[in-house]
Design a protein around this motif. Structure first.
Motif, PDB file in Angstrom:
ATOM      1  N   ASN A   1      -6.431  -1.332 -11.152  1.00 19.68           N
ATOM      2  CA  ASN A   1      -6.372  -2.031  -9.863  1.00 19.68           C
ATOM      3  C   ASN A   1      -7.303  -3.230  -9.828  1.00 19.68           C
ATOM      4  O   ASN A   1      -7.187  -4.080  -8.944  1.00 19.68           O
TER       5      ASN A   1
ATOM      6  N   ARG B   1       1.784   5.213 -10.391  1.00 22.99           N
ATOM      7  CA  ARG B   1       2.447   4.151  -9.613  1.00 22.99           C
ATOM      8  C   ARG B   1       2.550   2.846 -10.397  1.00 22.99           C
ATOM      9  O   ARG B   1       3.552   2.144 -10.312  1.00 22.99           O
TER      10      ARG B   1
ATOM     11  N   TRP C   1       6.907   8.189  -1.338  1.00 23.55           N
ATOM     12  CA  TRP C   1       5.705   7.425  -1.668  1.00 23.55           C
ATOM     13  C   TRP C   1       4.429   8.122  -1.234  1.00 23.55           C
ATOM     14  O   TRP C   1       3.353   7.874  -1.775  1.00 23.55           O
TER      15      TRP C   1
ATOM     16  N   ARG D   1      10.498   1.940  10.968  1.00 19.98           N
ATOM     17  CA  ARG D   1       9.947   2.094   9.619  1.00 19.98           C
ATOM     18  C   ARG D   1       8.427   2.120   9.684  1.00 19.98           C
ATOM     19  O   ARG D   1       7.807   1.504  10.561  1.00 19.98           O
TER      20      ARG D   1
ATOM     21  N   GLU E   1       6.144   1.047   7.391  1.00 15.57           N
ATOM     22  CA  GLU E   1       5.403  -0.018   6.728  1.00 15.57           C
ATOM     23  C   GLU E   1       6.084  -1.362   6.972  1.00 15.57           C
ATOM     24  O   GLU E   1       7.172  -1.418   7.554  1.00 15.57           O
ATOM     25  N   SER E   2       5.434  -2.411   6.495  1.00 12.42           N
ATOM     26  CA  SER E   2       6.061  -3.730   6.586  1.00 12.42           C
ATOM     27  C   SER E   2       7.344  -3.736   5.754  1.00 12.42           C
ATOM     28  O   SER E   2       7.559  -2.883   4.889  1.00 12.42           O
TER      29      SER E   2
ATOM     30  N   PHE F   1       8.468  -5.645   3.303  1.00 10.86           N
ATOM     31  CA  PHE F   1       8.346  -5.780   1.860  1.00 10.86           C
ATOM     32  C   PHE F   1       7.623  -4.595   1.222  1.00 10.86           C
ATOM     33  O   PHE F   1       7.965  -4.190   0.103  1.00 10.86           O
ATOM     34  N   ARG F   2       6.658  -4.026   1.910  1.00 19.24           N
ATOM     35  CA  ARG F   2       6.008  -2.827   1.377  1.00 19.24           C
ATOM     36  C   ARG F   2       7.010  -1.674   1.316  1.00 19.24           C
ATOM     37  O   ARG F   2       7.029  -0.902   0.357  1.00 19.24           O
ATOM     38  N   HIS F   3       7.834  -1.557   2.337  1.00 17.33           N
ATOM     39  CA  HIS F   3       8.858  -0.517   2.335  1.00 17.33           C
ATOM     40  C   HIS F   3       9.790  -0.685   1.133  1.00 17.33           C
ATOM     41  O   HIS F   3      10.119   0.295   0.451  1.00 17.33           O
TER      42      HIS F   3
ATOM     43  N   ARG G   1       9.180  -2.105  -1.750  1.00 18.97           N
ATOM     44  CA  ARG G   1       8.484  -1.804  -3.009  1.00 18.97           C
ATOM     45  C   ARG G   1       8.216  -0.318  -3.171  1.00 18.97           C
ATOM     46  O   ARG G   1       8.169   0.193  -4.285  1.00 18.97           O
ATOM     47  N   HIS G   2       8.020   0.367  -2.062  1.00 17.42           N
ATOM     48  CA  HIS G   2       7.580   1.759  -2.116  1.00 17.42           C
ATOM     49  C   HIS G   2       8.763   2.720  -2.201  1.00 17.42           C
ATOM     50  O   HIS G   2       9.013   3.528  -1.300  1.00 17.42           O
ATOM     51  N   TYR G   3       9.480   2.617  -3.289  1.00 21.88           N
ATOM     52  CA  TYR G   3      10.546   3.580  -3.557  1.00 21.88           C
ATOM     53  C   TYR G   3      10.326   4.193  -4.928  1.00 21.88           C
ATOM     54  O   TYR G   3       9.991   3.489  -5.897  1.00 21.88           O
TER      55      TYR G   3
END
Length: 274
Positions: A125, A189, A229, A250, A252-253, A255-257, A259-261
């Motif tokens: 990270n 992740r 997630w 939803r 999350e935002s 774009f976060r939603h 990505r988070h699959y």
């Protein structure tokens, strides 16, 4: 006790406090170790509740913690209990977080470097910072005791400065720290789940030569198995997850939603067992 050198008992330690992780996490850790190590070995669990642990796990009380745990930071500062005296557990020990998944033989974690080294994983990270990751680390018991003295003087100030206990260890360990070879310890992740949008088409994979998969953050092995997630997310097929990105409720935002699959991960279910 053995010092964990070649030809002697390999010593692994873990810590369990509170109710976030139940006894099943420790028992699964023991099972994974037993299938992926050359014996003899022994797992020591330092805990405030040893109920339900496998009889082959050596239960030890949590070491004394005579300073207040920081409250305003996200780091796992109670791990600092293990930096000092561990009673009858002495010599070289390998620490493992309770939520890791062991995917290959771990003998190499005892053979790498010198017995007196403090060895951590690299924190992916923070790629531009030389910071360790303490989900999997090896130390000689007592070598990190000076860190307890620094921490004890003002725990909250230390936590505010370093934020995470692993940054504090990396920068202050006596004699410095070394790191595991990059491929041995991998981040679920970041290294197993394909990047967006490939995560919708390809299931998580075990990188070549990976020995231990770590699960920092809120995505833990049960979530990987279910295909979500975190524990609050709803597992959905790929198209349903895409449609949910347009829902008003939803979590999350947008774009976060997206990505988070993550697909349900069969190999985690197969390996993460007693």
């Amino acid at each position: 006790m053995s010092d964990g050198r070649n030809g002697s008992v390999k010593q692994i330690i873990c810590i369990k406090w509170g109710d976030k992780f139940g006894a099943e996490y420790v028992n699964r850790l023991h099972g994974m170790i037993s299938r992926n190590i050359t014996p003899p070995f022994r797992l020591f669990c330092f805990t405030d509740d040893g109920t339900g642990l496998h009889p082959d796990i050596a239960v030890r009380p949590l070491p004394e913690f005579d300073y207040k745990t920081p409250e305003r930071t996200r780091g796992k500062w109670p791990k600092s209990r293990l930096w000092g005296d561990l009673g009858d557990v002495t010599g070289v020990v390998l620490f493992l977080d309770l939520d890791v998944v062991i995917t290959g033989n771990i003998d190499c974690f005892f053979e790498h470097g010198d017995p007196g080294d403090t060895i951590l994983g690299r924190n992916l990270n923070t790629p531009f910072e030389r910071m360790g990751q303490t989900s999997v680390y090896r130390m000689k018991v007592g070598n990190l005791a000076p860190l307890q003295d620094i921490f004890r003087a003002d725990p909250q100030a230390v936590a505010d400065e370093y934020k995470y206990e692993q940054r504090f260890v990396t920068r202050n360990a006596p004699g410095g720290v070394k790191f595991w070879p990059l491929r041995w310890m991998v981040h679920f992740r970041m290294q197993c789940v394909p990047v967006f949008p490939l995560n919708y088409f390809i299931k998580p994979r075990i990188p070549r030569n990976a020995r231990i998969v770590i699960f920092p953050g809120n995505l833990n092995p049960p979530d990987a198995i279910a295909g979500r997630w975190d524990e609050h997310a709803t597992p959905r097929p790929p198209l349903d997850h895409l449609r949910a990105a347009f829902a008003r409720d939803r979590r999350e935002s947008f774009f976060r939603h997206l990505r988070h699959y993550v697909h349900p991960t069969e190999w985690v279910e197969r390996m993460w067992r007693e």
